[in-house]
Design a protein around this motif. Sequence first.
Motif, PDB file in Angstrom:
ATOM      1  N   ASN A  92     -26.491-111.213 -64.054  1.00 29.75           N
ATOM      2  CA  ASN A  92     -25.335-110.549 -63.851  1.00 29.75           C
ATOM      3  C   ASN A  92     -23.989-111.608 -62.862  1.00 29.75           C
ATOM      4  OD1 ASN A  92     -26.169-108.542 -65.069  1.00 29.75           O
ATOM      5  ND2 ASN A  92     -26.595-107.367 -62.986  1.00 29.75           N
ATOM      6  N   LEU A  93     -24.268-112.807 -63.372  1.00 27.55           N
ATOM      7  CA  LEU A  93     -23.008-113.928 -62.683  1.00 27.55           C
ATOM      8  C   LEU A  93     -21.893-113.533 -63.473  1.00 27.55           C
ATOM      9  CD1 LEU A  93     -24.865-117.371 -62.607  1.00 27.55           C
ATOM     10  CD2 LEU A  93     -24.661-115.754 -60.858  1.00 27.55           C
ATOM     11  N   PHE A  94     -20.933-113.723 -62.591  1.00 30.45           N
ATOM     12  CA  PHE A  94     -19.552-113.392 -63.196  1.00 30.45           C
ATOM     13  C   PHE A  94     -19.177-114.335 -63.971  1.00 30.45           C
ATOM     14  CE2 PHE A  94     -19.161-111.510 -58.977  1.00 30.45           C
ATOM     15  CZ  PHE A  94     -19.731-109.945 -59.396  1.00 30.45           C
ATOM     16  N   PRO A  95     -19.082-114.410 -65.372  1.00 31.10           N
ATOM     17  CA  PRO A  95     -18.568-115.429 -66.510  1.00 31.10           C
ATOM     18  C   PRO A  95     -17.251-116.065 -66.456  1.00 31.10           C
ATOM     19  CG  PRO A  95     -18.868-113.465 -67.515  1.00 31.10           C
ATOM     20  CD  PRO A  95     -19.252-113.068 -66.361  1.00 31.10           C
ATOM     21  N   ASN A  96     -16.453-115.478 -65.824  1.00 33.78           N
ATOM     22  CA  ASN A  96     -15.008-115.901 -65.724  1.00 33.78           C
ATOM     23  C   ASN A  96     -14.781-116.622 -64.540  1.00 33.78           C
ATOM     24  OD1 ASN A  96     -15.719-113.401 -64.346  1.00 33.78           O
ATOM     25  ND2 ASN A  96     -13.292-113.118 -64.127  1.00 33.78           N
ATOM     26  N   MET A  97     -15.820-117.188 -63.854  1.00 32.44           N
ATOM     27  CA  MET A  97     -15.844-117.653 -62.583  1.00 32.44           C
ATOM     28  C   MET A  97     -16.650-119.001 -62.545  1.00 32.44           C
ATOM     29  SD  MET A  97     -15.595-114.717 -59.723  1.00 32.44           S
ATOM     30  CE  MET A  97     -14.876-113.225 -60.101  1.00 32.44           C
ATOM     31  N   LEU A 105     -16.623-115.422 -53.747  1.00 31.95           N
ATOM     32  CA  LEU A 105     -15.939-114.190 -53.955  1.00 31.95           C
ATOM     33  C   LEU A 105     -16.086-112.989 -53.055  1.00 31.95           C
ATOM     34  CD1 LEU A 105     -14.181-112.296 -56.079  1.00 31.95           C
ATOM     35  CD2 LEU A 105     -16.109-111.338 -56.862  1.00 31.95           C
ATOM     36  N   ALA A 106     -17.349-112.694 -52.696  1.00 27.98           N
ATOM     37  CA  ALA A 106     -17.795-111.625 -51.670  1.00 27.98           C
ATOM     38  C   ALA A 106     -17.338-111.875 -50.525  1.00 27.98           C
ATOM     39  CB  ALA A 106     -19.024-110.996 -52.020  1.00 27.98           C
ATOM     40  N   LYS A 109     -13.655-111.800 -50.127  1.00 27.39           N
ATOM     41  CA  LYS A 109     -12.991-110.275 -50.465  1.00 27.39           C
ATOM     42  C   LYS A 109     -13.573-109.526 -49.180  1.00 27.39           C
ATOM     43  CE  LYS A 109     -10.640-111.007 -54.312  1.00 27.39           C
ATOM     44  NZ  LYS A 109      -9.276-110.668 -54.386  1.00 27.39           N
ATOM     45  N   TYR A 138     -19.542-123.648 -65.090  1.00 28.36           N
ATOM     46  CA  TYR A 138     -19.431-122.140 -65.282  1.00 28.36           C
ATOM     47  C   TYR A 138     -20.818-121.638 -65.649  1.00 28.36           C
ATOM     48  CZ  TYR A 138     -14.207-121.756 -65.055  1.00 28.36           C
ATOM     49  OH  TYR A 138     -12.960-121.602 -64.703  1.00 28.36           O
ATOM     50  N   ALA A 140     -21.969-120.023 -68.165  1.00 29.40           N
ATOM     51  CA  ALA A 140     -22.501-120.113 -69.587  1.00 29.40           C
ATOM     52  C   ALA A 140     -22.923-121.532 -69.957  1.00 29.40           C
ATOM     53  CB  ALA A 140     -21.267-119.931 -70.608  1.00 29.40           C
ATOM     54  N   SER A 141     -22.837-122.481 -68.831  1.00 29.63           N
ATOM     55  CA  SER A 141     -23.240-123.867 -69.218  1.00 29.63           C
ATOM     56  C   SER A 141     -24.767-124.033 -68.484  1.00 29.63           C
ATOM     57  CB  SER A 141     -22.339-124.982 -68.783  1.00 29.63           C
ATOM     58  OG  SER A 141     -21.974-124.743 -67.291  1.00 29.63           O
ATOM     59  N   ARG A 154     -25.708-116.490 -54.395  1.00 28.60           N
ATOM     60  CA  ARG A 154     -24.577-115.333 -54.133  1.00 28.60           C
ATOM     61  C   ARG A 154     -24.894-114.308 -53.278  1.00 28.60           C
ATOM     62  NH1 ARG A 154     -22.306-112.404 -59.818  1.00 28.60           N
ATOM     63  NH2 ARG A 154     -24.449-111.397 -59.444  1.00 28.60           N
ATOM     64  N   ALA A 155     -26.214-113.706 -53.611  1.00 27.29           N
ATOM     65  CA  ALA A 155     -26.267-112.460 -52.457  1.00 27.29           C
ATOM     66  C   ALA A 155     -26.833-113.129 -51.085  1.00 27.29           C
ATOM     67  CB  ALA A 155     -27.956-112.030 -53.226  1.00 27.29           C
TER      68      ALA A 155
END
Lengths: 247, 490
Positions: A92-97, A105-106, A109, A138, A140-141, A154-155
């Motif tokens: 569940n990584l954010f693919p647009n970042m 992000l967290a 924010k 990204y 996807a790579s 990330r967590a």
Amino acid sequence: MTKPLIEIDHLVKKFGDNTVLNDISETINQGDVIVVIGASGGGKSTFLRSLNLLNKPTSGKIAFEGTDITGLSEKELDQVREKMGMVFQQFNLFPNMTVLENIKLAPMKVKNATDAEATAQALALLKQVGLEDKAEAYPASLSGGQMQRVAIARALAMSPDVMLFDEPTSALDPEMVGEVLKVMQDLAKSGMTMIVVTHEMGFAHEVADQVWFMDQGVIAEKGTPEQIFSAPKEERTKDFLSKVLAQ
Amino acid sequence: MKKKWMRWLTALLVLLSFLGFSGINHVQAADDSLQKVKDKGVLVMGTSPDYPPYEFLVNDGGKNTTVGIDISIAKQIAKDMGVKLQIKSMDFDLLLVGLQTGKVDMVISAMTPTSERKQSVDFSELYYTAEQSIIVNKADAKLYKDKDSFVGKKIGVQTGSLQADLAKEQMSSSPQLGLAKYTDLVLALKSHKVEGIVAEEPVALAYVQHDPDLALINGKFTLDPSENGQAIGFAKGATSLVAAANKSIDKIKKKGLIKQYMTEAADKMTTNTTDTSMIHYWKYFAKGIGYTLLITAISVVIGVILGTLLALMRLGKNKLLHALAVAYIEFVRGTPLMIQVMFVYFGLGIFLDIPALLAGIIAVALNSGAYVAEIIRSGIESIPVGQTEAARSLGLSQKQTMQSVVFPQALKNIWPALGNEFISLIKESSIVSIIGVTDLIYQLKVVQTATYKGVQPIIVAMVIYFVLTFGLSKILGYFEKRMKHDEATH
């Protein structure tokens, strides 16, 4: 004396008529590494997702650091969830970042960290999971193993008090499982409280303080890895282990 | 008045009055219509300026000006009342609706006071009586003598016109083709879709004089003297306005001014047609492009904001908001944009004086919002639930999750569908021309009327629309590529 971190009190979860969690009462202490095993459909994931209230319990209470969190508003829950990191089977990584943005992000924010602070922390975490060279890539790579390590970083960026792992290696190709487990093992050594749902018996054996065997919505048996793997008492535990270990 | 629309609008008005709105009925015991016009100092006339020599547009120093016999008469009436004249253009079919909803004070558009029309509006006395003629192709002129020569041949008429009724009654063995514009009828004649067009003599003459391929024959229709001719329409009960208009008409007749108006109109038509190249009319098209783009751009912005709001309402937990959003979306998608445009302009126009351009923008934007809402909803639903769960487990609030995680990804997924909607908007916004908004389609009709050329303006408008939509498509494609860029950095 160890301090209770999560206290579960008569937790019940029903989906319609289907009772998935049937009256579970357990305590998780600070620094515990608990590995939850069991057959698919036994309620492991639902149990884990109930702890940070991604699934709302049908009845029962969950106390986190002494506070009952089952009655909290969404806004109050957001503050609790900061402290409970979660890693998913599907990453569940954010693919647009980019990787870096995913991690920043967290903190930016939610904790209002500055960009510089968040970047420094993210880079340190990437180093910890061995991916400092992927900061600008990204998702996807990346390979599956790399994505899961980013997800762990990330967590961790929210400096959680507990980490929940929901089958973190189940979606990985076999050759990538090791690199993720290694990161988790290091994390356990650092004293992080962890609750891990997994089918990796080797990991359970080596890292867990306690192994919980879940079946039909209850914790059917629990004990140290030695007790569970060498001398299971319950018939269904033996049954499950013989099937898993035979593979 | 085209009956189909009449029925729709009657239904609409009935619906409005059911909903408890009042003020639809402008009839009052003591008629103060004249006093009202005098108080505001402006007499608003409605007309459909595609009917030379009665009313048409000329290029007056780069500006569209409505001129013609009817305009001269209206100016005289306004002058006699001591007020200024304001002209509102709209489709002929909608003129009486304009009267009933108070958008205009009077209608002068070469309108014949048929008994059917008299039921819904009041008329002045006749200011002009004309013979009815039939326009034919010059090559076929010898084949036809009068209305009886067209047995089994298709005949063209303007929809809702007196000529349509006449042809129906007295040329019953000729099938009819009804079109809204004479320019389109002439095109149909030239391509032999019809063999003749029934038109009033001055109108027929105007076309024949400007087109060597056309000829005119006398229709020899039997005409009822009370119904044959043109009168000015007023709202029911506006007796003082009717009386004032009749006074002016008497004066005009006595002085023989109609003849003079006709000569003036003929002069203007000649100047109009000295240069009928499309280049000469580039300003018309440019203005049309401007309005089309303006309507589209504003509608896109409002549509996206409204659509986002509706999508969130529809996806949200609040049952009332959800129901409202669903009802709005379904209703707007389930009714034609044309009706919505008329509803905003005429229906809401009863309570608020909304200018045509604003009414057009509101209708198109409200319409677009419903479609955009569904696109955005599908986009949000296309994002795996794991994305939301990951964001929420990090402590992001629902709003932050939507803003930072779900929406940016959804936008990328729906970009092609949104682009499609924007391109449709450029084309669909053309419907506002029916209420007289000077968009590209409206200007196309203006140029057709002014030049007596049917096909060339159509081609020009078609090319312009294509350039606009193709250009937009390219721009959208560029942004789509840029959004995809994040996945291409392998």
